[in-house]
Design a protein around this motif. Structure first.
Motif, PDB file in Angstrom:
ATOM      1  N   LEU A 144      36.417  46.015  33.431  1.00 42.41           N
ATOM      2  CA  LEU A 144      35.563  46.193  32.448  1.00 42.41           C
ATOM      3  C   LEU A 144      34.279  44.926  32.322  1.00 42.41           C
ATOM      4  O   LEU A 144      33.118  45.043  31.987  1.00 42.41           O
ATOM      5  CB  LEU A 144      36.013  46.610  31.172  1.00 42.41           C
ATOM      6  CG  LEU A 144      36.735  47.716  31.102  1.00 42.41           C
ATOM      7  CD1 LEU A 144      37.803  47.881  29.892  1.00 42.41           C
ATOM      8  CD2 LEU A 144      35.848  49.100  31.102  1.00 42.41           C
ATOM      9  N   ARG A 145      34.878  43.795  32.411  1.00 39.12           N
ATOM     10  CA  ARG A 145      33.899  42.567  32.371  1.00 39.12           C
ATOM     11  C   ARG A 145      33.221  42.596  33.693  1.00 39.12           C
ATOM     12  O   ARG A 145      32.548  41.381  33.826  1.00 39.12           O
ATOM     13  CB  ARG A 145      34.860  41.333  32.178  1.00 39.12           C
ATOM     14  CG  ARG A 145      35.474  41.627  30.913  1.00 39.12           C
ATOM     15  CD  ARG A 145      36.039  40.082  30.185  1.00 39.12           C
ATOM     16  NE  ARG A 145      34.753  39.319  29.777  1.00 39.12           N
ATOM     17  CZ  ARG A 145      34.522  38.062  29.688  1.00 39.12           C
ATOM     18  NH1 ARG A 145      35.574  37.048  30.188  1.00 39.12           N
ATOM     19  NH2 ARG A 145      33.622  37.292  29.513  1.00 39.12           N
ATOM     20  N   GLY A 146      33.314  43.250  34.679  1.00 41.93           N
ATOM     21  CA  GLY A 146      32.504  43.097  35.786  1.00 41.93           C
ATOM     22  C   GLY A 146      33.084  41.986  36.847  1.00 41.93           C
ATOM     23  O   GLY A 146      32.301  41.488  37.836  1.00 41.93           O
ATOM     24  N   VAL A 147      34.372  41.407  36.595  1.00 44.93           N
ATOM     25  CA  VAL A 147      34.882  40.532  37.564  1.00 44.93           C
ATOM     26  C   VAL A 147      35.328  40.883  38.860  1.00 44.93           C
ATOM     27  O   VAL A 147      35.306  40.233  39.877  1.00 44.93           O
ATOM     28  CB  VAL A 147      35.785  39.420  36.762  1.00 44.93           C
ATOM     29  CG1 VAL A 147      36.614  38.412  37.652  1.00 44.93           C
ATOM     30  CG2 VAL A 147      35.300  39.021  35.493  1.00 44.93           C
ATOM     31  N   ILE A 148      36.023  42.061  38.744  1.00 49.09           N
ATOM     32  CA  ILE A 148      36.512  42.585  39.940  1.00 49.09           C
ATOM     33  C   ILE A 148      35.974  44.101  40.121  1.00 49.09           C
ATOM     34  O   ILE A 148      35.507  44.621  39.108  1.00 49.09           O
ATOM     35  CB  ILE A 148      37.923  42.679  39.951  1.00 49.09           C
ATOM     36  CG1 ILE A 148      38.829  43.554  38.587  1.00 49.09           C
ATOM     37  CG2 ILE A 148      38.691  41.239  39.845  1.00 49.09           C
ATOM     38  CD1 ILE A 148      40.222  43.716  38.756  1.00 49.09           C
ATOM     39  N   ALA A 149      35.997  44.552  41.378  1.00 48.53           N
ATOM     40  CA  ALA A 149      35.413  45.961  41.543  1.00 48.53           C
ATOM     41  C   ALA A 149      36.239  47.029  41.162  1.00 48.53           C
ATOM     42  O   ALA A 149      36.026  48.310  41.243  1.00 48.53           O
ATOM     43  CB  ALA A 149      34.876  45.875  42.862  1.00 48.53           C
ATOM     44  N   CYS A 150      37.555  46.813  41.402  1.00 51.05           N
ATOM     45  CA  CYS A 150      38.469  47.851  41.144  1.00 51.05           C
ATOM     46  C   CYS A 150      39.743  47.211  40.349  1.00 51.05           C
ATOM     47  O   CYS A 150      40.177  46.291  40.797  1.00 51.05           O
ATOM     48  CB  CYS A 150      39.257  48.411  42.703  1.00 51.05           C
ATOM     49  SG  CYS A 150      40.207  49.659  42.787  1.00 51.05           S
ATOM     50  N   ALA A 151      39.954  48.286  39.553  1.00 52.78           N
ATOM     51  CA  ALA A 151      41.372  48.024  38.411  1.00 52.78           C
ATOM     52  C   ALA A 151      42.534  48.641  39.059  1.00 52.78           C
ATOM     53  O   ALA A 151      43.504  48.437  38.593  1.00 52.78           O
ATOM     54  CB  ALA A 151      40.957  48.264  37.277  1.00 52.78           C
ATOM     55  N   ALA A 152      42.618  48.929  40.270  1.00 49.21           N
ATOM     56  CA  ALA A 152      43.819  49.637  40.700  1.00 49.21           C
ATOM     57  C   ALA A 152      45.100  48.716  40.675  1.00 49.21           C
ATOM     58  O   ALA A 152      44.741  47.369  41.276  1.00 49.21           O
ATOM     59  CB  ALA A 152      43.621  50.520  42.057  1.00 49.21           C
ATOM     60  N   THR A 153      46.213  49.121  40.393  1.00 51.44           N
ATOM     61  CA  THR A 153      47.500  48.226  40.537  1.00 51.44           C
ATOM     62  C   THR A 153      48.127  48.866  42.070  1.00 51.44           C
ATOM     63  O   THR A 153      48.075  50.022  42.117  1.00 51.44           O
ATOM     64  CB  THR A 153      48.101  48.049  39.480  1.00 51.44           C
ATOM     65  OG1 THR A 153      48.559  49.497  39.087  1.00 51.44           O
ATOM     66  CG2 THR A 153      47.535  47.553  38.185  1.00 51.44           C
ATOM     67  N   ALA A 154      49.013  47.856  42.540  1.00 48.86           N
ATOM     68  CA  ALA A 154      49.803  48.185  43.871  1.00 48.86           C
ATOM     69  C   ALA A 154      50.929  49.117  43.246  1.00 48.86           C
ATOM     70  O   ALA A 154      51.616  48.707  42.161  1.00 48.86           O
ATOM     71  CB  ALA A 154      50.062  47.244  44.520  1.00 48.86           C
ATOM     72  N   GLU A 155      51.529  49.978  43.845  1.00 47.72           N
ATOM     73  CA  GLU A 155      52.731  50.651  43.640  1.00 47.72           C
ATOM     74  C   GLU A 155      53.959  49.725  43.688  1.00 47.72           C
ATOM     75  O   GLU A 155      53.723  48.706  44.433  1.00 47.72           O
ATOM     76  CB  GLU A 155      52.871  51.901  44.776  1.00 47.72           C
ATOM     77  CG  GLU A 155      52.088  52.816  44.330  1.00 47.72           C
ATOM     78  CD  GLU A 155      52.405  54.190  45.413  1.00 47.72           C
ATOM     79  OE1 GLU A 155      53.565  53.954  46.233  1.00 47.72           O
ATOM     80  OE2 GLU A 155      51.615  55.057  45.617  1.00 47.72           O
ATOM     81  N   PRO A 156      54.836  49.713  42.925  1.00 48.69           N
ATOM     82  CA  PRO A 156      55.320  50.749  42.240  1.00 48.69           C
ATOM     83  C   PRO A 156      54.591  50.671  40.777  1.00 48.69           C
ATOM     84  O   PRO A 156      55.046  51.318  39.748  1.00 48.69           O
ATOM     85  CB  PRO A 156      56.846  50.665  42.118  1.00 48.69           C
ATOM     86  CG  PRO A 156      57.094  49.179  42.187  1.00 48.69           C
ATOM     87  CD  PRO A 156      56.054  48.707  43.012  1.00 48.69           C
ATOM     88  N   GLN A 157      53.570  49.730  40.505  1.00 49.21           N
ATOM     89  CA  GLN A 157      52.938  49.733  39.216  1.00 49.21           C
ATOM     90  C   GLN A 157      52.531  51.158  38.830  1.00 49.21           C
ATOM     91  O   GLN A 157      51.824  51.814  39.487  1.00 49.21           O
ATOM     92  CB  GLN A 157      52.000  48.834  39.157  1.00 49.21           C
ATOM     93  CG  GLN A 157      52.428  47.205  39.412  1.00 49.21           C
ATOM     94  CD  GLN A 157      53.484  46.828  38.499  1.00 49.21           C
ATOM     95  OE1 GLN A 157      53.674  47.229  37.250  1.00 49.21           O
ATOM     96  NE2 GLN A 157      54.531  45.987  39.080  1.00 49.21           N
TER      97      GLN A 157
END
Length: 119
Positions: free
Chosen positions: A85-98
């Motif tokens: 949301l702050r524009g620091v990273i392009a994708c907020a996806a977390t790796a499984e098993p999260q």
């Protein structure tokens, strides 16, 4: 000596800690720099106010529904959502098993960021 606690960094610095390495500093690094500088200057009232702002921001780790996800998924998801949301990273996806945050949970992260003056 360092502390990793987001919630008592000011107290640790007041008691002689050399610094802090809180995970929330990834979301608001400038806030922790301000806190450090206020503590080193002996401005304990200013430091307390900054610590309280950071404690409120730390509420992002509690937006994840505990019936759906564990604490690690909630915290990591919130940190990544905040960085996105702050524009620091392009994708907020977390790796499984999260377990990923829902759209409503991400919106709550955004409200907390706005409340902390970060959006």
């Amino acid at each position: 000596m360092l502390t990793g606690s987001e919630l008592i960094a000011d107290s640790a610095l007041a008691l002689g800690a050399d610094g802090a390495v809180p995970g929330l500093a990834n979301v608001d690094p400038h806030g922790y720099v301000r806190l450090y500088r206020l503590c080193r200057a002996g401005d304990w009232e200013g430091a307390r106010a900054e610590q309280e702002r950071l404690c409120a921001l730390f509420g992002i780790v509690g937006v994840g529904d505990p019936a759906r996800m564990g604490g690690s998924s909630a915290a990591l998801g919130a940190f990544k959502a905040a960085l996105h949301l702050r524009g620091v990273i392009a994708c907020a996806a977390t790796a499984e098993p999260q377990v990923p945050l829902s759209g409503d949970e991400v919106a709550r992260v955004g409200k907390l960021l706005a409340g902390a003056g970060l959006l």
